[in-house]
Scaffold this motif. Sequence first.
Motif, PDB file in Angstrom:
ATOM      1  N   TYR A 130     -38.775 -18.246 -20.702  1.00 46.95           N
ATOM      2  CA  TYR A 130     -37.403 -18.510 -20.262  1.00 46.95           C
ATOM      3  C   TYR A 130     -37.258 -19.797 -19.456  1.00 46.95           C
ATOM      4  O   TYR A 130     -36.153 -20.147 -19.051  1.00 46.95           O
ATOM      5  N   ASN A 131     -38.357 -20.503 -19.237  1.00 53.82           N
ATOM      6  CA  ASN A 131     -38.243 -21.862 -18.693  1.00 53.82           C
ATOM      7  C   ASN A 131     -37.298 -22.697 -19.562  1.00 53.82           C
ATOM      8  O   ASN A 131     -36.538 -23.522 -19.054  1.00 53.82           O
ATOM      9  N   ARG A 132     -37.380 -22.464 -20.871  1.00 54.88           N
ATOM     10  CA  ARG A 132     -36.548 -23.249 -21.791  1.00 54.88           C
ATOM     11  C   ARG A 132     -35.082 -22.818 -21.727  1.00 54.88           C
ATOM     12  O   ARG A 132     -34.203 -23.576 -22.150  1.00 54.88           O
ATOM     13  N   ALA A 133     -34.794 -21.660 -21.185  1.00 59.31           N
ATOM     14  CA  ALA A 133     -33.408 -21.205 -21.075  1.00 59.31           C
ATOM     15  C   ALA A 133     -32.702 -21.796 -19.863  1.00 59.31           C
ATOM     16  O   ALA A 133     -31.479 -21.965 -19.882  1.00 59.31           O
ATOM     17  N   VAL A 134     -33.469 -22.111 -18.805  1.00 56.49           N
ATOM     18  CA  VAL A 134     -32.832 -22.553 -17.557  1.00 56.49           C
ATOM     19  C   VAL A 134     -33.469 -23.830 -16.990  1.00 56.49           C
ATOM     20  O   VAL A 134     -32.825 -24.881 -16.924  1.00 56.49           O
ATOM     21  N   TYR A 147     -33.218 -26.601 -27.000  1.00 53.28           N
ATOM     22  CA  TYR A 147     -32.580 -25.500 -26.264  1.00 53.28           C
ATOM     23  C   TYR A 147     -31.834 -24.576 -27.225  1.00 53.28           C
ATOM     24  O   TYR A 147     -31.956 -23.352 -27.137  1.00 53.28           O
ATOM     25  N   ARG A 148     -31.091 -25.153 -28.149  1.00 52.54           N
ATOM     26  CA  ARG A 148     -30.312 -24.365 -29.115  1.00 52.54           C
ATOM     27  C   ARG A 148     -31.233 -23.478 -29.958  1.00 52.54           C
ATOM     28  O   ARG A 148     -30.957 -22.290 -30.164  1.00 52.54           O
ATOM     29  N   ILE A 149     -32.345 -24.058 -30.431  1.00 55.75           N
ATOM     30  CA  ILE A 149     -33.288 -23.306 -31.262  1.00 55.75           C
ATOM     31  C   ILE A 149     -33.899 -22.153 -30.453  1.00 55.75           C
ATOM     32  O   ILE A 149     -34.031 -21.030 -30.953  1.00 55.75           O
TER      33      ILE A 149
END
Length: 260
Positions: A130-134, A147-149
């Motif tokens: 979830y680093n990539r989510a926030v 981010y979209r992927i």
Amino acid sequence: MEKLSEKDLKKLNSNKGLLSILMNDTINLPKTIRYIDYEKQLKVLQIELIRQQACIIDKNMRVIVLFEGRDAAGKGGSIRRITERINPRHFRIVALPKPTIVEKSQWYFQRYIQQFPKAGEIVFFDRSWYNRAVVEPVNGFCTNEEYRIFMKQVNDFERMITESGILLVKIYMSISKKEQAKRFEDIKNDPLKQWKMSKVDERAQELWDSYTFYKNKMFENTKNGGIPFKVIKANRKTDARIEAVQHLLKSIPYDKNREI
């Protein structure tokens, strides 16, 4: 201050109570009493964690526990209280550094999969995919397309994890902006904790609203067939740690009558 009960006076007159008073620069009796109660409750819950882990080992269960939250939210402290009494041979704590050049060329989830538990093991992620989510979109560490992927794939990814028989528990530690600022100040002034402060942490207050925006999008995305987070209010560390342990005990079935 309210008059102390006889029960409270006994707590303060105990070894733990006297030690707690002596260790602090200022005397705060209500806070000391709360801490004594916390220590007592934590010990009871840690015995249950030992029972739970024994069942996980016996039944060859595989467990992943994610801890997410803002910087200084208390993720590491909660993980330490959960793991300090259980068998160290059957759990791991994973806090991955920034990806290497090779890892950047791989599928995003790949380096996390390599850390997944074997039979009878619990893996605690102190921050996760979830680093990539926030964190990454807020700080410009990923592209909009990356981010979209991620947001498109993460629910399917977690469904594959759980369908393969791995138990997945997701916890989000939530603190206020004021409390984060206070904790950052404490970290900066403590030589034993200064290593915790990174360049990303230093910009967290400035980027607070951006973190909030992406955090909310992360929560919203779980409504599209994903696994929701357990959100724990973490302004008071002791309460948050107790709630995190209680949630873990509720999330993974075990024999409560097992002898240890």
